[in-house]
Scaffold this motif. Structure first.
Motif, short mmCIF file in Angstrom:
data_model
loop_
_atom_site.label_atom_id
_atom_site.label_comp_id
_atom_site.label_asym_id
_atom_site.label_seq_id
_atom_site.Cartn_x
_atom_site.Cartn_y
_atom_site.Cartn_z
N ALA A 1 0.83 -1.20 0.00
CA ALA A 1 0.00 0.00 0.00
C ALA A 1 0.87 1.25 0.00
O ALA A 1 0.60 2.23 -0.71
N GLY A 2 1.95 1.22 0.78
CA GLY A 2 2.85 2.36 0.86
C GLY A 2 3.58 2.64 -0.43
O GLY A 2 3.95 3.79 -0.72
N ALA A 3 3.80 1.61 -1.24
CA ALA A 3 4.46 1.82 -2.53
C ALA A 3 3.65 2.77 -3.40
O ALA A 3 4.20 3.67 -4.05
N GLY A 4 2.33 2.58 -3.40
CA GLY A 4 1.47 3.48 -4.16
C GLY A 4 1.47 4.88 -3.59
O GLY A 4 1.45 5.87 -4.33
N LEU A 5 1.51 4.98 -2.26
CA LEU A 5 1.57 6.29 -1.62
C LEU A 5 2.84 7.03 -1.99
O LEU A 5 2.81 8.24 -2.29
N LEU A 6 3.97 6.33 -2.00
CA LEU A 6 5.25 6.98 -2.34
C LEU A 6 5.25 7.44 -3.79
O LEU A 6 5.70 8.55 -4.09
N ALA A 7 4.75 6.60 -4.70
CA ALA A 7 4.69 6.99 -6.10
C ALA A 7 3.78 8.21 -6.29
O ALA A 7 4.12 9.15 -7.03
N ALA A 8 2.63 8.22 -5.62
CA ALA A 8 1.72 9.37 -5.71
C ALA A 8 2.36 10.62 -5.12
O ALA A 8 2.13 11.74 -5.61
N THR A 9 3.15 10.45 -4.06
CA THR A 9 3.84 11.58 -3.46
C THR A 9 4.84 12.18 -4.44
O THR A 9 4.95 13.41 -4.57
N MET A 10 5.58 11.32 -5.14
CA MET A 10 6.52 11.83 -6.14
C MET A 10 5.78 12.63 -7.22
O MET A 10 6.23 13.70 -7.64
N ASP A 11 4.63 12.11 -7.66
CA ASP A 11 3.84 12.82 -8.68
C ASP A 11 3.39 14.18 -8.16
O ASP A 11 3.46 15.19 -8.88
N GLY A 12 2.89 14.22 -6.92
CA GLY A 12 2.39 15.47 -6.36
C GLY A 12 3.48 16.50 -6.15
O GLY A 12 3.25 17.71 -6.34
N ILE A 13 4.67 16.05 -5.76
CA ILE A 13 5.79 16.98 -5.61
C ILE A 13 6.19 17.54 -6.97
O ILE A 13 6.43 18.74 -7.12
N GLU A 14 6.21 16.68 -7.96
CA GLU A 14 6.63 17.10 -9.30
C GLU A 14 5.67 18.11 -9.91
O GLU A 14 6.09 19.10 -10.52
N ASP A 15 4.37 17.90 -9.74
CA ASP A 15 3.42 18.81 -10.39
C ASP A 15 2.96 19.95 -9.48
O ASP A 15 2.10 20.76 -9.87
N GLY A 16 3.50 19.99 -8.25
CA GLY A 16 3.22 21.12 -7.36
C GLY A 16 1.90 21.07 -6.64
O GLY A 16 1.49 22.05 -6.02
N THR A 17 1.20 19.93 -6.68
CA THR A 17 -0.11 19.83 -6.02
C THR A 17 -0.01 19.34 -4.58
O THR A 17 -1.01 19.31 -3.87
N LEU A 18 1.18 18.94 -4.15
CA LEU A 18 1.35 18.37 -2.83
C LEU A 18 2.37 19.19 -2.05
O LEU A 18 3.46 19.48 -2.55
N HIS A 19 2.01 19.56 -0.83
CA HIS A 19 2.89 20.36 0.01
C HIS A 19 2.98 19.72 1.39
O HIS A 19 1.96 19.32 1.97
N ALA A 20 4.18 19.63 1.91
CA ALA A 20 4.39 18.99 3.21
C ALA A 20 3.84 19.85 4.34
O ALA A 20 3.99 21.07 4.34
N VAL A 21 3.20 19.18 5.31
CA VAL A 21 2.58 19.85 6.45
C VAL A 21 3.34 19.44 7.72
O VAL A 21 3.57 18.25 7.94
N PRO A 22 3.72 20.40 8.57
CA PRO A 22 4.45 20.04 9.79
C PRO A 22 3.68 19.05 10.66
O PRO A 22 2.44 19.10 10.74
N GLN A 23 4.40 18.15 11.30
CA GLN A 23 3.76 17.20 12.20
C GLN A 23 3.26 17.92 13.46
O GLN A 23 3.88 18.87 13.92
#
Length: 310
Positions: A172-194
């Protein structure tokens, strides 16, 4: 993006496969731990991630330490945009963290900030968590403290071992990591502080942690056995030698045994705890192969009132 993937054990292979299969990013190289002795012959064997990368024709880097200058120089030559990480197994120095423009992004098998550290899945099972998950986050110099890109949740089933749960999270995490790479690349994903609340730590499970305390309730014994399976393996002492406990289940209808007291019938082996008993299903005596507990009990001829443990 151009990626350099860092990972070592089998649990990291699904994420590497997902990134290779996505076709959207280039996995330019893989960083993994050096070859390690394995098997009876103790010959050097490449890590599962190294073997998968070699099959795919990807360059493999095996620095003894990620601060080695030869490794850092090669990393700068590759000039990755981002470095996804899954269970690499070594601390990354700032000199390495500063190389990729978009940083190193770790897939961690917990819902951060819960269970920061080396053994999040084992600790989740041993603590009796009903839900856990995986998180992708930007690596900082602190322990698993960086801002989070994405999460997924996963139910902890009543019979899950840490191995069962980790296998599900790896895929399941493999898909999450791949989606994270996509979101970082296209600028739709931004990291939120813990959040500052809810931080728990998950240090490596030691052999001492894996020793079953029979004075504890049966529920605790069950969690320790499942949490330490397959590694490092829950254990107890029997006649001065270690007995590995591979599978045990609470036996709520047996409350007549003292903590550590054994009771063996033709097809069942029970051990008393601080509450009701547990039934041993699979064990592994020292120097032998895993076997059914009933077969083990017949072989050793358990005496009435005999104990396991200290």
């Amino acid at each position: 993006m151009k990626l350099v993937f860092a990972g070592t054990p089998e649990v990291a292979v699904p994420a590497l496969d997902a990134l290779i299969a996505s076709g959207r990013h280039e996995v330019a190289a893989v960083v993994t731990r050096p070859d390690a002795p394995a098997g009876r012959g103790r010959r050097l064997v490449a890590s599962p991630v190294a073997q998968r990368a070699e099959e795919a024709g990807i360059e493999v880097l095996k620095p003894a330490r990620p601060r080695d200058e030869d490794f850092l120089a090669r990393l700068r030559e590759i000039a990755p945009d981002c470095c996804p990480v899954v269970a690499y197994g070594a601390l990354l120095p700032k000199t390495a963290l500063d190389v990729p423009a978009r940083g190193w992004v770790n897939l961690h098998f917990s819902l951060l900030p819960a269970w920061r550290g080396a053994a999040p899945v084992q600790h989740a099972v041993m603590a009796g968590d009903e839900v856990t998950g995986a998180s992708t986050f930007l690596i900082e110099e602190g322990l698993d403290s960086g801002p989070v890109y994405g999460v997924l949740t996963e139910e902890v089933r009543p019979t899950d071992t840490s191995g069962d749960l980790l296998t599900r999270l790896a895929f399941a995490g493999a898909g999450l990591l791949a989606a994270t790479m996509d979101g970082i690349e296209d600028g739709t994903l931004h990291a939120v502080p813990q959040p500052a609340e809810g931080i728990t730590l998950a240090p490596k499970i030691t052999a001492e942690d894996a020793q079953v305390q029979w004075s504890a309730p049966a529920l605790r014994v069950d969690r320790v056995v499942r949490g330490c399976t397959p590694a490092p393996g829950a254990w107890t002492l029997f006649r001065g030698e270690r007995l590995k406990l591979i599978q045990a289940v609470p036996a709520v209808d047996r409350a007549d045994l003292a903590p550590g007291e054994l009771s063996a019938a033709k097809n069942n082996v029970f051990v008393g705890t601080g509450s009701h008993a547990v039934e041993l299903l699979w064990v592994q005596p020292q120097g032998k192969k895993p076997m059914r507990a009933a077969d083990w009990a017949r072989g050793v001829r358990i005496e009435p009132g005999e104990l396991v443990g200290l």
